[in-house]
Design a protein around this motif. Structure first.
Motif, PDB file in Angstrom:
ATOM      1  N   THR A   4       0.992  -1.235   0.008  1.00  0.00           N
ATOM      2  CA  THR A   4       0.055   0.069  -0.023  1.00  0.00           C
ATOM      3  C   THR A   4       0.875   1.260  -0.023  1.00  0.00           C
TER       4      THR A   4
ATOM      5  N   THR B 190     -13.569   2.225   8.072  1.00  0.00           N
ATOM      6  CA  THR B 190     -12.824   1.963   6.567  1.00  0.00           C
ATOM      7  C   THR B 190     -13.427   2.604   5.458  1.00  0.00           C
ATOM      8  N   ALA B 191     -15.042   2.657   5.652  1.00  0.00           N
ATOM      9  CA  ALA B 191     -15.847   3.011   4.537  1.00  0.00           C
ATOM     10  C   ALA B 191     -15.583   4.508   4.536  1.00  0.00           C
TER      11      ALA B 191
ATOM     12  N   VAL C 254     -12.222   5.669   2.896  1.00  0.00           N
ATOM     13  CA  VAL C 254     -12.212   5.679   1.696  1.00  0.00           C
ATOM     14  C   VAL C 254     -13.028   6.862   1.069  1.00  0.00           C
ATOM     15  N   GLU C 255     -14.029   7.308   1.693  1.00  0.00           N
ATOM     16  CA  GLU C 255     -14.791   8.677   1.388  1.00  0.00           C
ATOM     17  C   GLU C 255     -13.867   9.849   1.526  1.00  0.00           C
TER      18      GLU C 255
ATOM     19  N   VAL D  87     -10.750  10.112   1.708  1.00  0.00           N
ATOM     20  CA  VAL D  87      -9.556  10.172   0.945  1.00  0.00           C
ATOM     21  C   VAL D  87      -9.896  10.605  -0.474  1.00  0.00           C
ATOM     22  N   ALA D  88     -11.143  10.272  -0.954  1.00  0.00           N
ATOM     23  CA  ALA D  88     -11.688  10.934  -2.113  1.00  0.00           C
ATOM     24  C   ALA D  88     -12.111  12.409  -2.229  1.00  0.00           C
TER      25      ALA D  88
ATOM     26  N   THR E 208      -7.357   1.755   2.214  1.00  0.00           N
ATOM     27  CA  THR E 208      -8.415   2.713   2.024  1.00  0.00           C
ATOM     28  C   THR E 208      -7.617   3.890   1.259  1.00  0.00           C
ATOM     29  N   GLY E 209      -6.300   3.845   0.967  1.00  0.00           N
ATOM     30  CA  GLY E 209      -5.516   5.086   0.317  1.00  0.00           C
ATOM     31  C   GLY E 209      -5.247   5.845   1.052  1.00  0.00           C
TER      32      GLY E 209
END
Length: 295
Positions: A135, A235-236, A239-240, A242-243, A268-269
């Motif tokens: 990662t 974690t969800a 992800v949001e 990071v976007a 998740t980035g």
């Protein structure tokens, strides 16, 4: 021997910090000398000792071990066989020591305490680093260190392949929930406070802000932070988050991080995963000093 080459160069420990730790530890352990050794061990006795691993791990504090021995008596000769940052197996000999028996015995516990603690941190860090392999995330420590031992513990994190967060309160701005609570209680908008801080800070000072809700992300990033910390996000939600940030700042994940969760968090980035457990929960590695007294 199962020694591997050190994966990274951990750098060095500031000499003044190391000297202060060793002096304090030796004074604490033998403020008026070692009455046991001075009573039982002849003054002219010599000793040969081996620092041996009772379990596998990653070494940190080899130089500290040697420095403690020399601080007690410069006549002690300590030779390292494994470099900091290297892996070793149970039964491996990590160092050998020869010198006046009284001095070796006096130095033994302080040298072991520090090296065992540091190697435990390095070993724990290496496990976290391995878990996020593949990662973009880097594993970093926090300020949850043992008072007085921060320089040594942060070095141990580097030996394990991890990275350091800010060294102290003096070298970066990190606005956390309690800082934001004070601002809000005075009617100050967080975005305004960030912009004002940016105007006053030198251009080299890093500015980071912690948030704990998705809706806080855009205003904070828009205000001009270098890093945004997403605290205790699922974690969800990571992800949001990071976007939403979309490369405008570094994204740090914090809170609820363990070996069981760190891989999913890293996936998740996020750019950084901060782990307080590296220092506040790492156990000391089982190392032993086996002494053979002669003459």
């Amino acid at each position: 021997m199962t020694v591997e080459t050190a994966p990274v160069d951990p750098g060095t420990i500031p000499p003044h910090a190391l000297r202060r730790v060793i002096e304090t530890a030796l004074e604490e352990d033998a403020p008026w000398g070692d009455v046991t050794s001075e009573t039982l061990i002849p003054a002219d006795a010599t000793a040969t000792a081996t620092l041996a691993a009772r379990e596998p791990g990653v070494l940190s504090g080899g130089g500290v071990f040697v420095a403690v021995m020399h601080a007690v008596d410069p006549a002690i000769v300590a030779e390292l066989h494994v470099s900091d940052g290297s892996r070793f197996g149970a039964g491996d000999v990590l160092a050998t020591v020869t010198g006046p028996a009284r001095a070796v015995l006096r130095a033994e516990r302080v040298a072991l305490n520090l090296t065992q603690r540091m190697s435990g941190i390095a070993t724990a860090t290496a496990a976290y680093v391995a878990a996020v392999s593949g990662t973009r995330a880097r594993i970093v420590d926090t300020r949850k260190t043992t008072p007085g031992l921060r320089a040594l513990e942060r070095y141990a994190v580097r030996c394990g392949g991890g990275h350091n967060h800010r060294t102290s309160l003096s070298d970066a701005v990190l606005a956390k929930d309690n800082h934001l609570a004070v601002l809000l209680s005075r009617g100050t908008a967080v975005e305004d406070a960030i912009r004002s801080a940016r105007e006053r800070l030198g251009h080299t000072v890093h500015l980071e802000v912690e948030v704990d809700r998705i809706d806080q992300i855009e205003p904070v990033v828009h205000a001009g932070v270098d890093t945004i910390m997403l605290d205790n996000f699922t974690t969800a939600a990571l992800v949001e988050g990071v976007a939403i940030v979309d490369g405008r700042a570094l994204v740090e994940a914090s809170g609820g991080v363990s070996l069981d969760t760190v891989a999913a968090i890293a996936a998740t980035g996020v750019d950084v995963v901060s782990v307080g457990a590296l220092t506040h929960s790492a156990r000391a590695l089982d190392l032993g000093l086996d002494i053979d007294v002669e003459g």
